[in-house]
Write an enzyme that holds these catalytic residues in place. Sequence first.
Site, PDB file in Angstrom:
ATOM      1  N   LEU A  54       0.990  -0.996  -0.290  1.00  0.00           N
ATOM      2  CA  LEU A  54      -0.037   0.031   0.034  1.00  0.00           C
ATOM      3  C   LEU A  54       0.865   1.150  -0.017  1.00  0.00           C
ATOM      4  O   LEU A  54       2.007   1.232   0.831  1.00  0.00           O
ATOM      5  CB  LEU A  54      -0.946   0.025   1.115  1.00  0.00           C
ATOM      6  CG  LEU A  54      -2.149  -1.072   1.157  1.00  0.00           C
ATOM      7  CD1 LEU A  54      -2.505  -1.174   2.663  1.00  0.00           C
ATOM      8  CD2 LEU A  54      -2.972  -0.853   0.122  1.00  0.00           C
TER       9      LEU A  54
ATOM     10  N   HIS B  47       0.850 -12.538   8.182  1.00  0.00           N
ATOM     11  CA  HIS B  47       1.925 -13.143   7.507  1.00  0.00           C
ATOM     12  C   HIS B  47       2.387 -14.300   7.907  1.00  0.00           C
ATOM     13  O   HIS B  47       2.526 -14.712   9.262  1.00  0.00           O
ATOM     14  CB  HIS B  47       3.087 -11.996   7.788  1.00  0.00           C
ATOM     15  CG  HIS B  47       4.308 -12.307   6.855  1.00  0.00           C
ATOM     16  ND1 HIS B  47       4.466 -11.961   5.657  1.00  0.00           N
ATOM     17  CD2 HIS B  47       5.382 -12.863   7.249  1.00  0.00           C
ATOM     18  CE1 HIS B  47       5.666 -12.297   5.083  1.00  0.00           C
ATOM     19  NE2 HIS B  47       6.201 -12.913   6.365  1.00  0.00           N
TER      20      HIS B  47
ATOM     21  N   ASP C 178       4.578   1.636   6.680  1.00  0.00           N
ATOM     22  CA  ASP C 178       4.891   2.012   5.405  1.00  0.00           C
ATOM     23  C   ASP C 178       5.720   0.931   4.859  1.00  0.00           C
ATOM     24  O   ASP C 178       6.041   0.965   3.417  1.00  0.00           O
ATOM     25  CB  ASP C 178       5.736   3.351   5.328  1.00  0.00           C
ATOM     26  CG  ASP C 178       5.109   4.597   5.475  1.00  0.00           C
ATOM     27  OD1 ASP C 178       3.820   4.492   5.424  1.00  0.00           O
ATOM     28  OD2 ASP C 178       5.343   5.707   5.798  1.00  0.00           O
TER      29      ASP C 178
HETATM   30  C1  GRF Z   1      -1.830 -16.463   4.100  1.00  0.00           C
HETATM   31  O1  GRF Z   1      -0.638 -17.495   4.062  1.00  0.00           O
HETATM   32  C2  GRF Z   1      -1.262 -15.130   4.649  1.00  0.00           C
HETATM   33  O2  GRF Z   1      -0.472 -15.181   5.803  1.00  0.00           O
HETATM   34  C3  GRF Z   1      -0.524 -14.251   3.584  1.00  0.00           C
HETATM   35  O3  GRF Z   1      -1.326 -14.548   2.399  1.00  0.00           O
HETATM   36  C4  GRF Z   1      -1.912 -16.186   2.322  1.00  0.00           C
HETATM   37  C5  GRF Z   1      -3.197 -15.866   2.184  1.00  0.00           C
HETATM   38  O4  GRF Z   1      -3.947 -17.036   2.161  1.00  0.00           O
HETATM   39  N1  GRF Z   1      -0.396 -12.795   3.506  1.00  0.00           N
HETATM   40  P1  GRF Z   1      -5.631 -17.076   2.174  1.00  0.00           P
HETATM   41  O5  GRF Z   1      -5.915 -16.483   0.677  1.00  0.00           O
HETATM   42  O6  GRF Z   1      -6.278 -16.348   3.167  1.00  0.00           O
HETATM   43  O7  GRF Z   1      -5.813 -18.407   2.161  1.00  0.00           O
END
Ligand code: GRF
Length: 205
Positions: free
Chosen positions: A96, A112, A145
């Site tokens: 973003l 994450h 950021d």
């Molecule tokens: C997840 O592993 C999340 O940690 C990462 O992207 C993936 C998304 O998975 N940011 P989903 O689309 O929610 O199944």
Amino acid sequence: MENKIKLAIFACGRGSNLETIINNCNNNVINATVDLVISYKEDAKAVQIARIKGIETIVIKRENFESRELFDTELSKYIDLHQIDLICLAGYFQLLTPMFVQKYKNRIMNIHPSLLPAFPGFKMIKNCLKYGVKFTGCTVHFVDDDADSGPIIEQAVVPIYDFDTEESLGARISQEEHIIYSRAIQLYALNLLNIEERKVIRKIL
Ligand code: GRF
């Protein structure tokens, strides 16, 4: 429950976090409603799930905008129109702009699949296996950021076994993501998160 907060979910992947958040809102596990889903990928499974669940879902294509700023300005029109309280990134693989992050400071969360600050960025599951770390996990944090660097709200630890593959480890991390993301949103909805300096202080034990 009364006084539900309004969520927007930004999702461009397979949508497992999105689906869990929608279900937990519908079941009153989270004191919120999912009012809007935004994606830049029309064929994302997340988009399909959101539409089946009856959530207003908008696909905004990045190539229709000359810059990231103009793209994010378009996103923010929808956020403001729907009077969204909290934006949840769930498989939104795009940074973003600082302008957008500033505008919604401490109102954007991300999930994450690693124990941040270890393994930010991409290919974290593959790299965990490559480096032979024995524990990994997942993190919910506020967005600032930089990529994967904002104040940490929730984490869960996942052990790594010798027989793990990217798929098996990814699946176990995913299960934990679903638990901690909903918990983090519920803490926010109940106004139980304080940010002091760079740290999130949870007003619970
Ligand atoms: C997840 O592993 C999340 O940690 C990462 O992207 C993936 C998304 O998975 N940011 P989903 O689309 O929610 O199944």
